[in-house]
Design an enzyme around this catalytic site. Structure first.
Site, PDB file in Angstrom:
ATOM      1  N   CYS A  86      35.424  36.559  33.816  1.00 19.92           N
ATOM      2  CA  CYS A  86      36.766  37.134  33.932  1.00 19.92           C
ATOM      3  C   CYS A  86      36.828  38.082  35.141  1.00 19.92           C
ATOM      4  O   CYS A  86      36.618  37.646  36.263  1.00 19.92           O
ATOM      5  CB  CYS A  86      37.186  37.806  32.627  1.00 19.92           C
ATOM      6  SG  CYS A  86      38.979  38.065  32.513  1.00 19.92           S
ATOM      7  N   HIS A 191      36.981  33.066  29.207  1.00 22.73           N
ATOM      8  CA  HIS A 191      35.973  33.735  28.384  1.00 22.73           C
ATOM      9  C   HIS A 191      35.149  32.691  27.632  1.00 22.73           C
ATOM     10  O   HIS A 191      35.628  32.127  26.648  1.00 22.73           O
ATOM     11  CB  HIS A 191      36.645  34.684  27.389  1.00 22.73           C
ATOM     12  CG  HIS A 191      37.233  35.897  28.016  1.00 22.73           C
ATOM     13  ND1 HIS A 191      36.522  37.068  28.185  1.00 22.73           N
ATOM     14  CD2 HIS A 191      38.468  36.120  28.537  1.00 22.73           C
ATOM     15  CE1 HIS A 191      37.290  37.961  28.772  1.00 22.73           C
ATOM     16  NE2 HIS A 191      38.469  37.418  29.001  1.00 22.73           N
ATOM     17  N   GLU A 193      32.721  33.117  25.640  1.00 22.64           N
ATOM     18  CA  GLU A 193      32.422  33.587  24.286  1.00 22.64           C
ATOM     19  C   GLU A 193      33.588  33.373  23.329  1.00 22.64           C
ATOM     20  O   GLU A 193      33.415  33.474  22.107  1.00 22.64           O
ATOM     21  CB  GLU A 193      32.011  35.060  24.316  1.00 22.64           C
ATOM     22  CG  GLU A 193      33.120  36.068  24.539  1.00 22.64           C
ATOM     23  CD  GLU A 193      33.540  36.258  25.987  1.00 22.64           C
ATOM     24  OE1 GLU A 193      34.342  37.165  26.251  1.00 22.64           O
ATOM     25  OE2 GLU A 193      33.065  35.486  26.861  1.00 22.64           O
TER      26      GLU A 193
END
Length: 211
Positions: A86, A191, A193
């Site tokens: 990011c 992202h 994750e």
């Protein structure tokens, strides 16, 4: 093998750590630590720089961190594998223009500008699931297909000048840089994750990568 997630008071460290730890344990890819300690960063085999917030404040926090010089030395001089996530990716640009002009790390030939979709009905920030369009082959895409979905949350994007440094893009009323890289460095605008099994696969690919 040790992976260091750099702590500079910016970024979703808890979620990133959990995702990297999960992949490291399942695939026996070493251990993961969240740290700002220069000695630990220097001893790590690969480095991850998350980022959450505005470009200028993230750059200021990073430069004020004791991790900064160690990160620069180990990525630039020792060529350790590096992943920016990011705003951590955006910081690799030459300059950012969020609120004010701010110098980036200068690792990629690009600048960070506000997303400006042709369709003005599209909301900014660009938030939610969107597709990956792969432009250049790279080990980060092992097991990843064109059209796979990942999760974005951002209002600014990196505009890359060298086509070979933009590895993938997504479409949100305009082409938006999604994955960048050269030599030992990689960046993901989305992202991983938060991107389900596709994001976890890309984390695995980074941890297995030998540039």
């Amino acid at each position: 093998m040790l992976t260091a997630i750099i702590d500079y008071s910016s970024g979703n460290l808890h979620s990133a750590r959990k995702a990297f730890e999960k992949i490291s344990v399942v695939n026996k890819l070493g251990s993961v630590v969240v740290t700002s300690n220069p000695k630990v960063i220097s001893s790590a085999d690969r480095l991850v720089l998350p980022g959450d917030g505005a470009f200028p404040s993230c750059k200021s926090e990073l430069m004020s961190s004791e991790a900064y010089e160690a990160m620069i030395y180990n990525v630039v001089e020792r060529s350790k594998p590096f992943l920016g996530i990011c705003v951590g990716m955006q910081l690799m640009a030459m300059k950012g223009y969020e609120y004010q002009q701010t110098e980036g790390l200068g690792w990629l030939d690009g600048e960070v500008h506000k997303i400006n979709p042709e369709d003005k009905s599209l909301k900014i920030p660009h938030m939610g699931w969107n597709t990956l369009n792969i432009e250049n082959d790279h080990p980060i895409f092992n097991g990843i297909q064109n059209g796979d979905h990942v999760y974005f949350v951002h209002s600014f994007q990196m505009m890359i000048k060298k086509k070979e440094q933009r590895l993938a893009y997504t479409d949100y009323g305009t082409d938006i840089t999604a994955v960048v890289g050269r030599e030992n460095i990689l960046g993901l605008q989305f992202h991983p994750e938060k991107s389900g099994h596709i994001g976890l696969k890309m984390i695995e690919n980074f941890l297995s990568w030998s540039p």
